[in-house]
Scaffold this motif. Structure first.
Motif, PDB file in Angstrom:
ATOM      1  N   LEU A 196       0.830  -1.207   0.000  1.00  0.00           N
ATOM      2  CA  LEU A 196       0.000   0.000   0.000  1.00  0.00           C
ATOM      3  C   LEU A 196       0.867   1.260   0.000  1.00  0.00           C
ATOM      4  CD1 LEU A 196      -2.798  -1.092   2.520  1.00  0.00           C
ATOM      5  CD2 LEU A 196      -3.003  -0.841   0.037  1.00  0.00           C
ATOM      6  N   ARG A 197       1.979   1.208   0.701  1.00  0.00           N
ATOM      7  CA  ARG A 197       2.883   2.373   0.688  1.00  0.00           C
ATOM      8  C   ARG A 197       3.461   2.588  -0.709  1.00  0.00           C
ATOM      9  NH1 ARG A 197       4.193   4.707   5.574  1.00  0.00           N
ATOM     10  NH2 ARG A 197       3.615   3.526   7.460  1.00  0.00           N
ATOM     11  N   ARG A 198       3.733   1.501  -1.395  1.00  0.00           N
ATOM     12  CA  ARG A 198       4.225   1.644  -2.776  1.00  0.00           C
ATOM     13  C   ARG A 198       3.136   2.225  -3.674  1.00  0.00           C
ATOM     14  NH1 ARG A 198       6.627  -3.408  -1.514  1.00  0.00           N
ATOM     15  NH2 ARG A 198       4.931  -4.545  -2.583  1.00  0.00           N
ATOM     16  N   ALA A 199       1.911   1.757  -3.493  1.00  0.00           N
ATOM     17  CA  ALA A 199       0.800   2.292  -4.285  1.00  0.00           C
ATOM     18  C   ALA A 199       0.591   3.768  -3.994  1.00  0.00           C
ATOM     19  CB  ALA A 199      -0.475   1.509  -3.980  1.00  0.00           C
ATOM     20  N   ALA A 200       0.788   4.170  -2.737  1.00  0.00           N
ATOM     21  CA  ALA A 200       0.603   5.568  -2.361  1.00  0.00           C
ATOM     22  C   ALA A 200       1.620   6.480  -3.036  1.00  0.00           C
ATOM     23  CB  ALA A 200       0.688   5.710  -0.841  1.00  0.00           C
ATOM     24  N   GLU A 201       2.796   5.940  -3.306  1.00  0.00           N
ATOM     25  CA  GLU A 201       3.834   6.744  -3.950  1.00  0.00           C
ATOM     26  C   GLU A 201       3.516   7.026  -5.417  1.00  0.00           C
ATOM     27  OE1 GLU A 201       7.356   4.503  -3.351  1.00  0.00           O
ATOM     28  OE2 GLU A 201       7.507   4.960  -1.194  1.00  0.00           O
ATOM     29  N   ARG A 202       2.608   6.257  -5.995  1.00  0.00           N
ATOM     30  CA  ARG A 202       2.322   6.392  -7.420  1.00  0.00           C
ATOM     31  C   ARG A 202       1.147   7.330  -7.714  1.00  0.00           C
ATOM     32  NH1 ARG A 202       3.424   0.649  -7.080  1.00  0.00           N
ATOM     33  NH2 ARG A 202       1.183   0.169  -7.025  1.00  0.00           N
ATOM     34  N   VAL A 203       0.491   7.875  -6.688  1.00  0.00           N
ATOM     35  CA  VAL A 203      -0.675   8.730  -6.938  1.00  0.00           C
ATOM     36  C   VAL A 203      -0.327  10.191  -6.663  1.00  0.00           C
ATOM     37  CG1 VAL A 203      -2.329   6.887  -6.475  1.00  0.00           C
ATOM     38  CG2 VAL A 203      -1.590   8.371  -4.599  1.00  0.00           C
ATOM     39  N   ARG A 204      -1.210  11.069  -7.126  1.00  0.00           N
ATOM     40  CA  ARG A 204      -0.934  12.507  -7.047  1.00  0.00           C
ATOM     41  C   ARG A 204      -1.329  13.118  -5.714  1.00  0.00           C
ATOM     42  NH1 ARG A 204      -4.711  13.591 -11.994  1.00  0.00           N
ATOM     43  NH2 ARG A 204      -5.728  11.915 -10.812  1.00  0.00           N
ATOM     44  N   VAL A 205      -2.229  12.478  -4.974  1.00  0.00           N
ATOM     45  CA  VAL A 205      -2.681  13.053  -3.704  1.00  0.00           C
ATOM     46  C   VAL A 205      -1.838  12.508  -2.553  1.00  0.00           C
ATOM     47  CG1 VAL A 205      -5.046  13.384  -4.524  1.00  0.00           C
ATOM     48  CG2 VAL A 205      -4.426  11.228  -3.380  1.00  0.00           C
ATOM     49  N   PRO A 206      -1.681  13.286  -1.484  1.00  0.00           N
ATOM     50  CA  PRO A 206      -0.944  12.777  -0.317  1.00  0.00           C
ATOM     51  C   PRO A 206      -1.702  11.634   0.350  1.00  0.00           C
ATOM     52  CG  PRO A 206      -1.239  15.176  -0.210  1.00  0.00           C
ATOM     53  CD  PRO A 206      -2.122  14.682  -1.305  1.00  0.00           C
ATOM     54  N   VAL A 207      -0.986  10.581   0.720  1.00  0.00           N
ATOM     55  CA  VAL A 207      -1.562   9.458   1.468  1.00  0.00           C
ATOM     56  C   VAL A 207      -0.759   9.300   2.749  1.00  0.00           C
ATOM     57  CG1 VAL A 207      -2.146   7.006   1.482  1.00  0.00           C
ATOM     58  CG2 VAL A 207      -2.303   8.308  -0.661  1.00  0.00           C
ATOM     59  N   THR A 208      -1.443   9.437   3.874  1.00  0.00           N
ATOM     60  CA  THR A 208      -0.807   9.339   5.187  1.00  0.00           C
ATOM     61  C   THR A 208      -1.192   8.025   5.845  1.00  0.00           C
ATOM     62  OG1 THR A 208      -0.972  11.741   5.430  1.00  0.00           O
ATOM     63  CG2 THR A 208      -0.544  10.474   7.430  1.00  0.00           C
ATOM     64  N   PHE A 209      -0.231   7.368   6.460  1.00  0.00           N
ATOM     65  CA  PHE A 209      -0.492   6.093   7.135  1.00  0.00           C
ATOM     66  C   PHE A 209      -0.464   6.296   8.645  1.00  0.00           C
ATOM     67  CE2 PHE A 209       0.683   4.872   2.931  1.00  0.00           C
ATOM     68  CZ  PHE A 209       0.045   3.676   2.682  1.00  0.00           C
ATOM     69  N   GLU A 210      -1.521   5.877   9.301  1.00  0.00           N
ATOM     70  CA  GLU A 210      -1.604   5.884  10.770  1.00  0.00           C
ATOM     71  C   GLU A 210      -1.603   4.424  11.211  1.00  0.00           C
ATOM     72  OE1 GLU A 210      -2.470   8.295  13.294  1.00  0.00           O
ATOM     73  OE2 GLU A 210      -2.454  10.111  12.037  1.00  0.00           O
ATOM     74  N   VAL A 211      -0.500   3.970  11.756  1.00  0.00           N
ATOM     75  CA  VAL A 211      -0.349   2.562  12.111  1.00  0.00           C
ATOM     76  C   VAL A 211      -0.817   2.335  13.547  1.00  0.00           C
ATOM     77  CG1 VAL A 211       1.249   0.623  12.296  1.00  0.00           C
ATOM     78  CG2 VAL A 211       1.584   2.362  10.512  1.00  0.00           C
ATOM     79  N   ARG A 212      -1.793   1.474  13.693  1.00  0.00           N
ATOM     80  CA  ARG A 212      -2.358   1.069  14.986  1.00  0.00           C
ATOM     81  C   ARG A 212      -2.739   2.278  15.861  1.00  0.00           C
ATOM     82  NH1 ARG A 212       2.001  -2.412  14.256  1.00  0.00           N
ATOM     83  NH2 ARG A 212       1.401  -4.564  13.833  1.00  0.00           N
ATOM     84  N   PRO A 213      -3.584   3.145  15.379  1.00  0.00           N
ATOM     85  CA  PRO A 213      -4.006   4.264  16.231  1.00  0.00           C
ATOM     86  C   PRO A 213      -4.820   3.761  17.413  1.00  0.00           C
ATOM     87  CG  PRO A 213      -5.407   4.133  14.298  1.00  0.00           C
ATOM     88  CD  PRO A 213      -4.302   3.136  14.089  1.00  0.00           C
ATOM     89  N   ASP A 214      -4.671   4.443  18.570  1.00  0.00           N
ATOM     90  CA  ASP A 214      -5.512   4.047  19.700  1.00  0.00           C
ATOM     91  C   ASP A 214      -6.920   4.595  19.485  1.00  0.00           C
ATOM     92  OD1 ASP A 214      -5.537   6.754  20.434  1.00  0.00           O
ATOM     93  OD2 ASP A 214      -4.029   6.495  21.996  1.00  0.00           O
TER      94      ASP A 214
END
Length: 376
Positions: free
Chosen positions: A253-271
């Motif tokens: 998914l991080r690789r896919a996020a690098e290929r798009v024009r919009v910012p994609v932020t990952f929140e890993v295991r949010p409480d």
């Protein structure tokens, strides 16, 4: 993922269910997080004097008072696919004790348990789904395990034959109700699972007054959840995306996020508190996935956040199309793009009001009515 962070008590009901009767509550394997585990806890709250049985408890599951089967002492706890063919046998050799009422919480074979003759024991089964592994493997990649291919048909026959003693079924959704009828030829009432909508609605003012400036995807990062599709949809909509969760697909998914024009932020295991913040700050929840019910879309609506998702499964029950979100018939990202502008037409208060119909209090009331009716 959501619906798994904390477990508050449901609203009070008229009285404890099944007083004066011996009761067994039965669940499949018990994991640290999960919607089915939460349902089991809520049922146990309503029948506090019941004995609680599980196949096994995961090592990171903090749940006292569970009685585990002999399967818990074997290495099979590390492989559900390998354990699956043995489960009907395990449920039939669980204990020699007998009970007046058995309530099973089933997504595999828990409904096949017998803890008394049908003439003496009322067996009620709350079904999260007939085992996807054997009945509908296309929904769940785990069912495609080569080890399950040869025994699948045999297990289907076993599943039907060993569940004839069940007196009454409840399904977590209309989707599962239809599946129970199709696979088992049995009727079921619908009792939607409990969602802690009060927590998500009652956010601090700072959370509620955030600008809604991104799209949101929440859940476990596994293939069938379609987070790669959510990234493509956000790109077509031209709106930043936040993905909250964890799972084996993170790197892809991080690789896919690098290929798009919009910012994609990952929140890993949010409480849980952070998750609530994310809901309130989102313009919409993207949910382009076929789920049986789906707790996450209800939590989003409890925060006034509309849902844009696939017109299938649970969303047909949890989203009012055109009022609390928009449902789309396609998995083509371009089909979602027009809704980027229409999201602003929706009234957040309508979504909050709608979400309240899936509260823990509603679950307690509906489940109690089912149990009383089925054991009268």
């Amino acid at each position: 993922m959501s619906g798994h962070f904390a477990h508050s008590s449901p609203g009070a009901t008229d009285a404890t269910l099944l007083p004066g009767r011996s009761v067994a509550l039965v669940h499949e394997w018990f994991g640290a997080t999960g919607g089915s585990e939460n349902v089991f806890r809520r049922i146990a709250d309503l029948v506090p004097h019941a004995e609680r049985f599980v196949l096994w408890k995961d090592r990171d599951a903090d749940e006292p008072g569970l009685r585990e089967s002999w399967l818990s002492r074997t290495p099979l706890t590390r492989s559900k696919a390998l354990a699956l063919p043995l489960m009907p046998l395990v449920w039939r050799t669980l204990t020699r004790e007998r009970f007046d009422v058995v309530i099973s919480s089933s997504h595999a074979f828990a409904h096949t348990v017998r803890l008394g003759a049908p003439s003496d024991t009322r067996h009620l089964s709350y079904v999260h789904s007939p085992a996807r592994y054997i009945w509908s493997p296309a929904f769940d990649g785990r069912g495609a395990n080569p080890l399950l291919v040869p025994p699948r048909r045999a297990l289907q026959a076993v599943d039907v034959r060993l569940s004839q003693h069940v007196h009454s079924y409840a399904a977590n959704s209309r989707e599962v109700q239809a599946r129970i009828h199709r696979y088992w030829r049995r009727d079921a009432v619908v009792v939607n699972p409990p969602v802690d909508v009060a927590y998500f609605s009652a956010a601090p003012r700072a959370d509620r007054e955030q600008p809604r400036d991104y799209l949101l995807g929440i859940g476990r990062w596994i293939p069938y959840k379609n987070f790669d599709l959510a990234i493509a949809i956000a790109d077509r909509m031209g709106v930043p995306l936040v993905l909250a969760g964890s799972g084996p697909e993170e790197a892809a998914l991080r690789r896919a996020a690098e290929r798009v024009r919009v910012p994609v932020t990952f929140e890993v295991r949010p409480d849980r508190a952070r998750l609530r913040q994310l809901y309130w700050g989102a313009r919409a929840l993207l949910f382009p996935v076929h789920e049986d019910f789906g707790i996450i879309p209800v939590e989003a609506q409890a925060c006034g956040t509309p849902v844009v998702g696939l017109r299938r499964g649970g969303l047909l029950e949890t989203v009012v199309d055109g009022e609390t979100g928009f449902l789309v018939d396609s998995t083509d990202p371009s089909a979602y793009a027009p809704f980027a502008q229409r999201i602003g037409e929706l009234v957040p208060e309508r979504a909050i009001t709608h979400a309240a119909s899936f509260s823990e209090q509603e679950f307690a009331s509906r489940l109690s009515a089912w149990v009383r009716d089925a054991t009268a």
